[in-house]
Scaffold this motif. Structure first.
Motif, PDB file in Angstrom:
ATOM      1  N   ASN A 192      39.528 -12.776 103.233  1.00 13.67           N
ATOM      2  CA  ASN A 192      38.236 -12.442 103.958  1.00 13.67           C
ATOM      3  C   ASN A 192      37.422 -11.818 102.940  1.00 13.67           C
ATOM      4  O   ASN A 192      36.223 -11.648 102.983  1.00 13.67           O
ATOM      5  N   GLN A 193      37.884 -11.212 101.819  1.00 12.44           N
ATOM      6  CA  GLN A 193      37.104 -10.665 100.631  1.00 12.44           C
ATOM      7  C   GLN A 193      36.156 -11.746  99.934  1.00 12.44           C
ATOM      8  O   GLN A 193      35.218 -11.337  99.355  1.00 12.44           O
ATOM      9  N   TYR A 194      36.614 -13.036 100.101  1.00 10.06           N
ATOM     10  CA  TYR A 194      36.086 -14.017  99.140  1.00 10.06           C
ATOM     11  C   TYR A 194      35.391 -15.136 100.031  1.00 10.06           C
ATOM     12  O   TYR A 194      35.904 -15.440 101.095  1.00 10.06           O
ATOM     13  N   ASP A 195      34.125 -15.405  99.483  1.00 15.57           N
ATOM     14  CA  ASP A 195      33.178 -16.169 100.195  1.00 15.57           C
ATOM     15  C   ASP A 195      33.123 -17.540  99.739  1.00 15.57           C
ATOM     16  O   ASP A 195      32.992 -18.498 100.635  1.00 15.57           O
ATOM     17  N   TYR A 217      30.317 -11.659  90.447  1.00 14.72           N
ATOM     18  CA  TYR A 217      31.879 -11.844  91.471  1.00 14.72           C
ATOM     19  C   TYR A 217      32.872 -11.227  90.958  1.00 14.72           C
ATOM     20  O   TYR A 217      33.370 -11.473  89.796  1.00 14.72           O
ATOM     21  N   GLY A 224      33.913 -13.544  95.436  1.00 10.65           N
ATOM     22  CA  GLY A 224      33.461 -12.710  96.373  1.00 10.65           C
ATOM     23  C   GLY A 224      32.515 -11.622  95.807  1.00 10.65           C
ATOM     24  O   GLY A 224      32.399 -11.424  94.505  1.00 10.65           O
ATOM     25  N   CYS A 255      39.832  -5.063  93.548  1.00 16.49           N
ATOM     26  CA  CYS A 255      39.918  -6.604  94.291  1.00 16.49           C
ATOM     27  C   CYS A 255      41.293  -6.777  94.892  1.00 16.49           C
ATOM     28  O   CYS A 255      42.132  -6.107  94.675  1.00 16.49           O
TER      29      CYS A 255
END
Length: 125
Positions: free
Chosen positions: A110-113, A32, A99, A105
């Motif tokens: 929104n890039q990270y879950d 990640y 993410g 990065c």
């Protein structure tokens, strides 16, 4: 299931330092990109720093550049955020997020879950 747990927050005087830690559980940190965000009362959540796994590059928001340092510790499966020269306007809840890896990065949520629950940082005399 990936879990992120932040620690290290607290009360500090202006000019002081804190070191936040983000522990990654249930997966390998090297899978990640990791970012730190913060949200102050009445304000939107903002990205302040991130570090990517492919190139080990870090990025910082201008407001923390030169004062904060992000670092990965693969052996401990953690990412730290060293915060120096803290100011009252650094007061916020700090979150770490994970993410999928990219070459770059960003501070875009929104890039990270996956997100931690947050840790409170209060800078006050």
């Amino acid at each position: 299931q990936v879990q992120l747990v932040e620690s290290g927050g607290g009360l500090v005087q202006p000019g002081g330092s804190l070191r936040l830690s983000c522990a990654v559980a249930g997966s390998n940190l090297d899978d990640y990109d990791i970012a730190w965000f913060r949200q102050a009362p009445g304000k939107e959540r903002e990205g302040i720093s991130c570090i990517n796994v492919r190139l080990n590059r870090s990025n910082y928001a201008e407001v923390v550049l030169g004062r904060f340092t992000i670092a990965r510790d693969t052996a401990k499966n953690t990412v730290s955020l060293q915060m120096n020269s803290l100011r009252p306007d650094d007061t916020a809840v700090y979150y770490c997020a994970a993410g999928p890896p990219y070459d770059y990065c960003s501070g875009y949520q929104n890039q990270y879950d996956y997100w931690g629950q947050g840790t409170q940082v209060t800078v006050s005399s």
